[in-house]
Design a protein around this motif. Structure first.
Motif, PDB file in Angstrom:
ATOM      1  N   ASN A 199       0.608  -1.188   0.022  1.00  0.00           N
ATOM      2  CA  ASN A 199      -0.110  -0.221   0.152  1.00  0.00           C
ATOM      3  C   ASN A 199       0.764   1.377  -0.032  1.00  0.00           C
ATOM      4  OD1 ASN A 199      -1.764   2.071   1.982  1.00  0.00           O
ATOM      5  ND2 ASN A 199      -3.129   1.044   0.490  1.00  0.00           N
ATOM      6  N   TRP A 200       0.433   2.426  -0.598  1.00  0.00           N
ATOM      7  CA  TRP A 200       1.136   3.656  -0.466  1.00  0.00           C
ATOM      8  C   TRP A 200       1.443   4.105   0.703  1.00  0.00           C
ATOM      9  CZ3 TRP A 200      -1.032   8.595   0.568  1.00  0.00           C
ATOM     10  CH2 TRP A 200      -2.594   8.606   1.083  1.00  0.00           C
ATOM     11  N   LYS A 201       0.566   4.099   1.794  1.00  0.00           N
ATOM     12  CA  LYS A 201       0.857   4.924   2.738  1.00  0.00           C
ATOM     13  C   LYS A 201       2.051   4.082   3.684  1.00  0.00           C
ATOM     14  CE  LYS A 201      -3.425   3.984   4.462  1.00  0.00           C
ATOM     15  NZ  LYS A 201      -3.944   3.335   3.235  1.00  0.00           N
ATOM     16  N   ILE A 202       2.374   3.071   3.251  1.00  0.00           N
ATOM     17  CA  ILE A 202       3.789   2.479   3.965  1.00  0.00           C
ATOM     18  C   ILE A 202       4.679   3.412   3.412  1.00  0.00           C
ATOM     19  CG2 ILE A 202       5.088   0.433   3.946  1.00  0.00           C
ATOM     20  CD1 ILE A 202       2.637  -1.235   3.696  1.00  0.00           C
ATOM     21  N   ALA A 304       8.043  15.846   4.608  1.00  0.00           N
ATOM     22  CA  ALA A 304       6.647  15.100   3.876  1.00  0.00           C
ATOM     23  C   ALA A 304       5.543  16.028   3.795  1.00  0.00           C
ATOM     24  CB  ALA A 304       6.274  13.852   4.409  1.00  0.00           C
ATOM     25  N   ILE A 305       5.174  16.280   2.378  1.00  0.00           N
ATOM     26  CA  ILE A 305       3.698  17.080   2.416  1.00  0.00           C
ATOM     27  C   ILE A 305       2.675  16.166   1.852  1.00  0.00           C
ATOM     28  CG2 ILE A 305       2.935  18.845   0.571  1.00  0.00           C
ATOM     29  CD1 ILE A 305       5.284  19.847   2.277  1.00  0.00           C
ATOM     30  N   PHE A 306       1.718  16.269   2.639  1.00  0.00           N
ATOM     31  CA  PHE A 306       0.607  15.276   2.657  1.00  0.00           C
ATOM     32  C   PHE A 306      -0.040  15.553   1.320  1.00  0.00           C
ATOM     33  CE2 PHE A 306      -3.597  13.492   3.184  1.00  0.00           C
ATOM     34  CZ  PHE A 306      -3.366  12.314   3.542  1.00  0.00           C
ATOM     35  N   PRO A 307      -0.589  14.651   0.372  1.00  0.00           N
ATOM     36  CA  PRO A 307      -0.244  13.271   0.589  1.00  0.00           C
ATOM     37  C   PRO A 307       0.611  12.479  -0.230  1.00  0.00           C
ATOM     38  CG  PRO A 307      -1.967  13.473  -0.882  1.00  0.00           C
ATOM     39  CD  PRO A 307      -1.584  14.949  -0.756  1.00  0.00           C
ATOM     40  N   LEU A 316      13.154  14.814  -4.903  1.00  0.00           N
ATOM     41  CA  LEU A 316      11.834  14.841  -4.500  1.00  0.00           C
ATOM     42  C   LEU A 316      11.168  13.344  -4.609  1.00  0.00           C
ATOM     43  CD1 LEU A 316      11.114  18.090  -6.368  1.00  0.00           C
ATOM     44  CD2 LEU A 316      11.847  17.873  -4.133  1.00  0.00           C
ATOM     45  N   ARG A 317      10.335  13.010  -3.698  1.00  0.00           N
ATOM     46  CA  ARG A 317      10.079  11.514  -3.874  1.00  0.00           C
ATOM     47  C   ARG A 317       8.356  11.616  -3.971  1.00  0.00           C
ATOM     48  NH1 ARG A 317      11.314   7.732   1.304  1.00  0.00           N
ATOM     49  NH2 ARG A 317      13.492   8.423   0.437  1.00  0.00           N
ATOM     50  N   GLU A 318       7.867  11.134  -5.270  1.00  0.00           N
ATOM     51  CA  GLU A 318       6.586  11.178  -5.524  1.00  0.00           C
ATOM     52  C   GLU A 318       6.103   9.887  -5.060  1.00  0.00           C
ATOM     53  OE1 GLU A 318       6.234  12.014  -9.507  1.00  0.00           O
ATOM     54  OE2 GLU A 318       7.663  13.479  -9.852  1.00  0.00           O
ATOM     55  N   ILE A 319       4.877   9.650  -4.483  1.00  0.00           N
ATOM     56  CA  ILE A 319       4.314   8.470  -4.457  1.00  0.00           C
ATOM     57  C   ILE A 319       3.147   8.274  -5.131  1.00  0.00           C
ATOM     58  CG2 ILE A 319       3.008   7.142  -2.464  1.00  0.00           C
ATOM     59  CD1 ILE A 319       4.679   8.756  -0.125  1.00  0.00           C
ATOM     60  N   HIS A 320       2.744   7.176  -5.771  1.00  0.00           N
ATOM     61  CA  HIS A 320       2.023   7.017  -6.776  1.00  0.00           C
ATOM     62  C   HIS A 320       1.020   5.889  -6.506  1.00  0.00           C
ATOM     63  CE1 HIS A 320       3.433  10.155  -9.760  1.00  0.00           C
ATOM     64  NE2 HIS A 320       4.395   9.940  -9.301  1.00  0.00           N
ATOM     65  N   PRO A 321      -0.047   5.798  -5.924  1.00  0.00           N
ATOM     66  CA  PRO A 321      -0.820   4.780  -5.578  1.00  0.00           C
ATOM     67  C   PRO A 321      -1.406   4.185  -7.025  1.00  0.00           C
ATOM     68  CG  PRO A 321      -1.658   6.677  -4.459  1.00  0.00           C
ATOM     69  CD  PRO A 321      -0.754   7.241  -5.450  1.00  0.00           C
ATOM     70  N   VAL A 322      -1.108   2.840  -7.024  1.00  0.00           N
ATOM     71  CA  VAL A 322      -1.533   2.183  -8.053  1.00  0.00           C
ATOM     72  C   VAL A 322      -2.859   1.315  -7.834  1.00  0.00           C
ATOM     73  CG1 VAL A 322      -0.965   0.466  -9.869  1.00  0.00           C
ATOM     74  CG2 VAL A 322       0.845   2.093  -9.200  1.00  0.00           C
ATOM     75  N   SER A 323      -2.821   0.440  -6.994  1.00  0.00           N
ATOM     76  CA  SER A 323      -3.974  -0.144  -6.464  1.00  0.00           C
ATOM     77  C   SER A 323      -3.837  -0.313  -4.814  1.00  0.00           C
ATOM     78  CB  SER A 323      -4.040  -1.460  -7.089  1.00  0.00           C
ATOM     79  OG  SER A 323      -2.842  -2.161  -6.907  1.00  0.00           O
ATOM     80  N   VAL A 324      -4.533  -1.073  -4.087  1.00  0.00           N
ATOM     81  CA  VAL A 324      -4.599  -1.006  -2.767  1.00  0.00           C
ATOM     82  C   VAL A 324      -3.374  -1.791  -2.211  1.00  0.00           C
ATOM     83  CG1 VAL A 324      -5.592  -3.336  -2.490  1.00  0.00           C
ATOM     84  CG2 VAL A 324      -5.753  -1.674  -0.708  1.00  0.00           C
ATOM     85  N   ARG A 412       1.546  10.078  13.310  1.00  0.00           N
ATOM     86  CA  ARG A 412       0.180  10.360  13.671  1.00  0.00           C
ATOM     87  C   ARG A 412      -0.408  11.590  13.113  1.00  0.00           C
ATOM     88  NH1 ARG A 412       2.799   8.334  18.452  1.00  0.00           N
ATOM     89  NH2 ARG A 412       3.753  10.318  19.248  1.00  0.00           N
ATOM     90  N   GLY A 413       0.483  12.479  12.852  1.00  0.00           N
ATOM     91  CA  GLY A 413       0.059  13.665  12.089  1.00  0.00           C
ATOM     92  C   GLY A 413      -0.443  13.399  10.722  1.00  0.00           C
ATOM     93  N   GLN A 414       0.072  12.582   9.966  1.00  0.00           N
ATOM     94  CA  GLN A 414      -0.386  12.118   8.535  1.00  0.00           C
ATOM     95  C   GLN A 414      -1.703  11.415   8.744  1.00  0.00           C
ATOM     96  OE1 GLN A 414       2.976   9.611   7.963  1.00  0.00           O
ATOM     97  NE2 GLN A 414       3.852  11.244   6.329  1.00  0.00           N
ATOM     98  N   TYR A 415      -1.793  10.818   9.907  1.00  0.00           N
ATOM     99  CA  TYR A 415      -3.251   9.948   9.731  1.00  0.00           C
ATOM    100  C   TYR A 415      -4.179  10.978  10.283  1.00  0.00           C
ATOM    101  CZ  TYR A 415      -1.634   5.488   8.271  1.00  0.00           C
ATOM    102  OH  TYR A 415      -1.451   4.473   7.442  1.00  0.00           O
TER     103      TYR A 415
END
Ligand code: FES
Ligand SMILES: [Fe+2]
Length: 426
Positions: A199-202, A304-307, A316-324, A412-415
């Protein structure tokens, strides 16, 4: 498990508590679909750096959440974020990762759009009666804005301004943008794109995890110890660095004090690093060679800049969710714009040392992401603990929370922001 914000079967908000999250937030496809809508379609999302599309006609394909988009600069220099979906029958209209073009032509039946997304050509148009091309532009983000070169987009008009959204993080964003004396930032022409089966949130959590480094990256520190002949650890029992939940889901690890000398020692061991005693002004052809060299490892904090954005080291690190259970991550090194080639080469070597495909660090994290997924399929305790340091974190006058660098204050701040966006009815 069926989940909805307010549905009878289960409430997604019950999955995220102040000190823990349920493992279903990593695995439930319904939660993922809600995130793609409630979070990625309703807040500012990072889409790229202006230097990636520097000239009129430049574009790159990327994603907002899991939706394909084109980041495009039109002939007048305006930047657009276009849904990469043809208005005829929905095929993507651009396949290339980057390029320069006067138009995007759908390969399916040849409909053509300009760099601003306007439909300019329809093949054999006489087959339509009364086709209104002006109503068939590519869909686009109504809000696209840059903050000092970093481009963000929102598909929802009704959001706080970009400055308000970034507000709690602006001081450190500026420090990152200004960390090379005398030079701005430009994106390296190439970036690493990696995919992991979880998952992307990891990755979101891990970009600000100061607890794991001495363990997950033990081999890196032992090699650095051997190379530099100095003790090398990420943190010690002494509290020398902080983690901060800044607000709006943004957070940071501030390791400037503790890590500064260690980063410099690592830099000195790189291939191409100047030999001791070298005149750095002469080597780099600038009056402040020492300062320029000292800035090579980056500003010494992770932000880290949410999300979906993290600024780590020099990248610069981009997070790209693909599927769950599938995520792409893009790591784009940032170079000194107009800076001396030897400095920019060293910046790349420094980045590769930890984050490169054969670097010492990133592969360790990916291995842990696999183990999180595997381990969480077992056992009767469904909770992921995020309570480390909860009782010792301090709330500052500006509302931010500050903890030890090993604490789970950033997560905790992210969530909290995750929960705020997921709870909203759009
Ligand atoms: S789907 Fe694009 S032209 Fe038909
Ligand atoms: Fe790591």
């Amino acid at each position: 498990m069926t989940t909805s914000v307010n549905g009878a079967e289960g409430n997604a908000l019950d999955l995220v508590l102040p000190d823990r999250v349920h493992r279903d937030v990593y695995t439930d496809p319904t939660v993922f679909e809600m995130e793609m809508e409630n979070i990625f379609m309703h807040t500012w999302v990072y889409v790229g750096h202006e230097s990636e599309i520097a000239r009129p006609g430049d574009y790159k394909t990327t994603e907002v959440g899991n939706k394909p988009v084109i980041l495009s600069r039109d002939r007048d220099g305006a930047i657009h974020v276009l849904m990469n979906r043809c208005r005829h029958r929905g095929a993507t209209v651009c396949q290339w990762p980057t390029g320069n073009a006067t138009s995007f032509r759908c390969r399916f039946h040849g409909w053509t759009y300009d760099q601003a997304g306007r439909l300019t050509g329809v093949a054999y148009q006489e087959g339509y009666s009364g086709l209104d091309k002006s109503a068939l532009s590519l869909e686009s983000a109504p809000l696209v804005e840059s903050y000092r070169g970093l481009v963000f987009a929102s598909f929802d008009r009704d959001v706080p301004t970009l400055r308000e959204h970034l507000g709690p993080a602006l001081e450190f964003l500026d420090r990152f943008i200004d960390h090379i004396p005398g030079h701005g930032l430009r994106a390296a022409p190439q970036a690493q794109r990696l995919r992991y089966p979880a998952n992307w949130k990891i990755q979101m959590e891990n970009s600000l995890d100061g607890y794991h480094a001495n363990f997950t990256h033990a081999s890196f520190f032992s090699i650095m110890q051997a190379r530099t002949a100095q003790p090398a650890q990420y943190v010690s029992a002494k509290r020398t660095s902080d983690s901060v939940a800044l607000g709006n889901g943004h957070a940071m690890l501030d390791q400037r004090v503790a890590a500064g000398p260690a980063l410099r020692r690592r830099l000195d061991t790189l291939p191409g690093a100047p030999a001791p005693g070298t005149d750095l002004d002469a080597l780099f052809g600038v009056p402040d060679g020492e300062q320029l060299y000292a800035a090579t490892p980056g500003p010494g904090f992770n932000l880290a800049i949410f999300p979906n954005l993290a600024l780590v080291g020099i990248h610069l690190r981009e997070i790209h969710p693909v599927s769950v259970d599938r995520t792409d991550v893009v790591l784009r090194p940032m170079l000194a714009d107009g800076g001396p080639d030897p400095i920019n080469r060293l910046r790349l070597r420094y980045h590769e040392l930890f984050y490169g495909p054969s670097g010492f660090g990133q592969p360790d994290d990916l291995e842990m992401f696999d183990r999180i997924k595997e381990g969480n399929s077992a056992g009767t305790d469904p909770w992921i603990r995020l309570d480390r340091g909860l009782d010792r974190e301090v709330t500052e006058a500006d509302g931010s929370q500050r903890g030890d660098i090993t604490d789970e204050t950033p997560q905790r701040g992210q969530y909290r922001q995750w929960r705020a966006l997921m709870a909203k009815q759009w």
